[in-house]
Write an enzyme that holds these catalytic residues in place. Structure first.
Site, mmCIF file in Angstrom:
data_model
loop_
_atom_site.group_PDB
_atom_site.id
_atom_site.type_symbol
_atom_site.label_atom_id
_atom_site.label_comp_id
_atom_site.label_asym_id
_atom_site.label_seq_id
_atom_site.Cartn_x
_atom_site.Cartn_y
_atom_site.Cartn_z
ATOM 1 N N GLU A 50 38.237 38.352 16.400
ATOM 2 C CA GLU A 50 37.187 37.459 15.908
ATOM 3 C C GLU A 50 37.715 36.043 15.909
ATOM 4 O O GLU A 50 38.891 35.795 15.599
ATOM 5 C CB GLU A 50 36.739 37.834 14.494
ATOM 6 C CG GLU A 50 35.710 36.848 13.955
ATOM 7 C CD GLU A 50 34.880 37.372 12.798
ATOM 8 O OE1 GLU A 50 33.822 36.779 12.530
ATOM 9 O OE2 GLU A 50 35.284 38.358 12.175
ATOM 10 N N CYS A 242 31.465 38.445 11.644
ATOM 11 C CA CYS A 242 30.371 37.604 11.150
ATOM 12 C C CYS A 242 29.913 36.554 12.150
ATOM 13 O O CYS A 242 28.770 36.099 12.080
ATOM 14 C CB CYS A 242 30.781 36.941 9.839
ATOM 15 S SG CYS A 242 31.031 38.118 8.480
ATOM 16 N N ASN A 376 26.746 43.675 13.297
ATOM 17 C CA ASN A 376 28.141 43.673 12.876
ATOM 18 C C ASN A 376 28.339 44.421 11.569
ATOM 19 O O ASN A 376 28.963 45.470 11.541
ATOM 20 C CB ASN A 376 28.626 42.234 12.722
ATOM 21 C CG ASN A 376 29.927 42.163 11.936
ATOM 22 O OD1 ASN A 376 30.901 42.803 12.309
ATOM 23 N ND2 ASN A 376 29.943 41.428 10.846
ATOM 24 N N GLU A 377 27.810 43.881 10.493
ATOM 25 C CA GLU A 377 28.103 44.420 9.164
ATOM 26 C C GLU A 377 26.812 44.436 8.366
ATOM 27 O O GLU A 377 26.792 44.154 7.173
ATOM 28 C CB GLU A 377 29.154 43.528 8.491
ATOM 29 C CG GLU A 377 29.986 44.196 7.427
ATOM 30 C CD GLU A 377 31.135 43.310 6.986
ATOM 31 O OE1 GLU A 377 32.296 43.714 7.151
ATOM 32 O OE2 GLU A 377 30.857 42.198 6.480
#
Length: 655
Positions: A50, A242, A376-377
């Site tokens: 990331e 993120c 992603n999350e």
């Protein structure tokens, strides 16, 4: 009285003898060689990348110039200017990077016009190594050739090397020259003077070390890329967590803007530059020079399966609670098409629309993409209603592509409990679990996957770290991760991938720690956590084996954690043992079920050990904690090992 003394002496001796025996008694492990377990996926141990902590621009991406195309929202951020410098956007060379500058004669013989770039917390130069300077340029309002002077400077403003370029056309052209500094400098700068009496326009000012990884011009920093490759990862997840979502939809990571000519890839705001007020970096942007094409190339070079993650139409839910901040479900068509087009970019024929883009960039052969992550999350119903049409469309067009969904931002709780049944209902192939937890959680969770449902999707432990916020990567965190990972390995039938996170961090520009690899502008250091990941990845084996004590798995009793694998390619058994206790353990591992007349020998074995749990590796002392040769012996069908206190050991038993 004498008799009493004799009795006491005998009693003391017996007590000491029993105590010594107790300390030295062997722990008996059993490994049944006839019970070869589930295959271990080639993707079992990998890397998660990331762009946080200046991991891309200023890190893995070897470009040394910050804001090289003058397209940051503040056009001259990163640059100092002097003399007559004009920022222009009319008649741009590149439509997605429209800004350029014009340097003009200051109209005084003792004045100068020019620009200086500060780099990413300085520029790292190595003595006698070449650096490739390039710029798109043209003469302005004149057909006469113009000249620019290029200097590399040290931190004291002394010149390390100078070169000149003649700009000899009124049309935009690319010019290049190599510079070789006479000294090493970790905090250098680039300076450009106008060295003639007219005007020149400059666009996309770039400076790369010639010695990039694999020698590519738009390449990667050699030491960092090599450190990633040396782990021997089986999967490479990108472009992040993120940043996939963005702080808002306008700043989400858009893969289509990261391919094609590097000069025409637009700047994107990095979601991490203002996330933490105490670690605020307003100059943190993405040039997209390190884009999806480069990520696919890196995966191929490392021998890892590429695993791109795309936006599902939800911007970061932590930062956007209102529904109007996200893409309505009815308007997801372009986002779903992005996912389908990415698969074509990676796997399509060179005659297909997006396959041609890949081929034109220099890679006619497909990248053989097998996995894709959507979201992603994310969490909640708002994620499920968006994920479902992605799954439907991808399955219809590309049924062989494995789809990865999310279990939310934590290892348990309401969001987690809601999402897992939904992932099963949607029949995704893997579920991405994230956990940044304290040391105690990691020790207590070695059995986490022992009782997972084997009929549902597989697990991708996509982000995890033994985590105490803002603490350095000490040996304690690495040891407890090693103990936890015995449970991942023991359950490799359901856990198909795992990746530590975050991966990279600049010592002068980080937002989050701990991280696996730290670096400055010239050097890097591998943490103890790095070596744990490497020891697992390089000793992954091909099949799970059962190693037990008293017919039960070894997951914390007497501070011991263990797992075992068989490697059919090397015809050997590999046992991993974490001893989190403060005393050494004498361990006998008996291999049962061997063929008659089998002969065993000790193969290459390693241990990771420190004098105390708080020791760290640093840029100044990178070798404080590194794998050392482990000693053990084979007695018939028994491996005899003395496992040191607070250590992680890997034993290879060769047939």
């Amino acid at each position: 009285m004498k008799n009493i003394c004799k009795v006491l002496s005998i009693s003391c001796l017996l007590s000491l003898s029993l105590s010594a025996y107790s300390q030295q008694q062997a722990y008996e492990f059993s490994l049944d060689t006839k019970k070869v377990g589930a295959p271990i996926k080639s993707t079992m141990y990998g890397l998660f990348f990331e762009d946080i902590n200046f991991a891309a621009d200023g890190g893995l991406y070897a470009e040394l110039v910050k804001n090289r195309s003058f397209d940051f929202p503040q056009n001259l951020m990163g640059w100092n200017t002097f003399g007559k410098v004009e920022v222009r956007k009319d008649n741009p060379l590149f439509d997605q990077n429209p800004t350029y500058i014009v340097l003009s004669n200051p109209e005084h013989p003792h004045k100068r016009t020019g620009i200086e770039n500060e780099g990413f917390r300085g520029m790292g130069f190595k003595q006698n190594e070449a650096y490739r300077f390039s710029v798109w340029a043209k003469t302005e309002n004149s057909n006469e050739p113009q000249k620019i002077r290029i200097d590399l400077l040290d931190a004291k403003n002394d010149i390390l090397v100078t070169q000149y370029l003649e700009i000899n056309s009124s049309d935009w052209r690319k010019y290049e020259v190599n510079l070789t500094p006479k000294a090493t400098e970790p905090k250098g700068r680039l300076r450009i003077f106008l060295d003639s009496k007219g005007s020149v326009a400059l666009e996309h000012v770039s400076l790369f070390p010639v010695n990039t990884w694999k020698g590519r011009e738009n390449g990667l920093r050699a030491d960092l890329a090599q450190a990633l490759a040396d782990i021997k990862p089986g999967v490479f997840r990108f472009p992040g967590g993120c940043i996939v979502e963005g702080t808002d939809l306008d700043t989400r990571y858009d893969w289509k803007k990261t391919v094609g000519a590097v000069e025409n890839r637009p700047v994107n705001e990095n979601r991490w530059h203002y996330t933490f007020p105490h670690r605020f970096f307003p100059d943190y942007y993405q040039s997209y020079g390190l884009g999806f094409y480069e990520y696919f190339l890196l995966s191929e070079d490392m021998g890892a399966e590429p695993l791109p993650v795309l936006s599902c139409g939800l911007s970061c839910q932590y930062q956007n609670e209102k529904e109007e901040c996200h893409v309505p479900v009815k308007d997801l068509g372009s986002y779903i098409q992005d996912a389908l087009d990415l698969i074509e970019f990676a796997n399509g024929l060179p005659t297909s629309t997006w396959g041609k883009v890949r081929a034109d960039m220099g890679h006619p052969a497909p990248f053989n993409l097998k996995y894709i992550g959507i979201g992603n999350e994310q969490w909640g119903e708002e994620y499920i209603v968006r994920l479902e049409p992605f799954v439907k469309e991808i399955r219809a067009k590309y049924p062989d592509i494995k789809i990865i969904g999310s279990s939310g931002p934590s290892a348990d709780g309401d969001k987690f409990d809601y999402l897992w049944p939904e992932m099963k209902r949607l029949k995704v192939d893997l579920v991405d679990e994230h956990y940044y937890k304290d040391p105690k959680w990691f020790l207590n969770s070695a059995k986490r996957y022992d009782n997972y449902d084997r009929k549902g999707p597989a697990v991708f432990a996509g982000e995890y770290a033994c985590h105490v916020p803002n603490r350095d990567n000490n040996f304690e965190s690495a040891l407890y991760e090693a103990a936890f990972m015995t449970g991942l390995e023991r359950n490799a039938d359901i856990v198909h991938m795992c990746t530590y996170a975050p991966l990279l961090a600049h010592v002068d520009a980080w937002q989050w720690k701990p991280d696996m690899i730290w670096f400055d502008n010239l050097t890097s250091v591998k943490t103890p956590n790095y070596y744990v990941q490497q020891l697992y990845a390089k000793n992954k084996g091909t099949h799970v084996m059962s190693v037990t004590r008293n017919n039960t798995s070894i997951s914390g009793e007497d501070d011991l954690y263990a797992s075992a694998v068989y490697d059919k390619d090397e015809n050997c058994y590999i046992v991993k043992i974490a001893n989190t206790g403060k005393s050494s353990k004498e361990i006998n591992i008996t291999l049962t079920g061997l063929k008659k007349n089998s002969s065993l020998s000790l193969g290459e074995s390693f241990e990771l050990k420190a004098n105390n749990l708080n020791i760290v590796n640093t840029l100044e002392s990178p070798m404080n904690i590194i794998p050392q040769k482990a000693t053990a012996k084979i007695e018939g069908n028994i491996l005899v090992a003395s496992v040191k206190p607070e250590s992680f050991s890997v034993y290879k038993i060769q047939q």
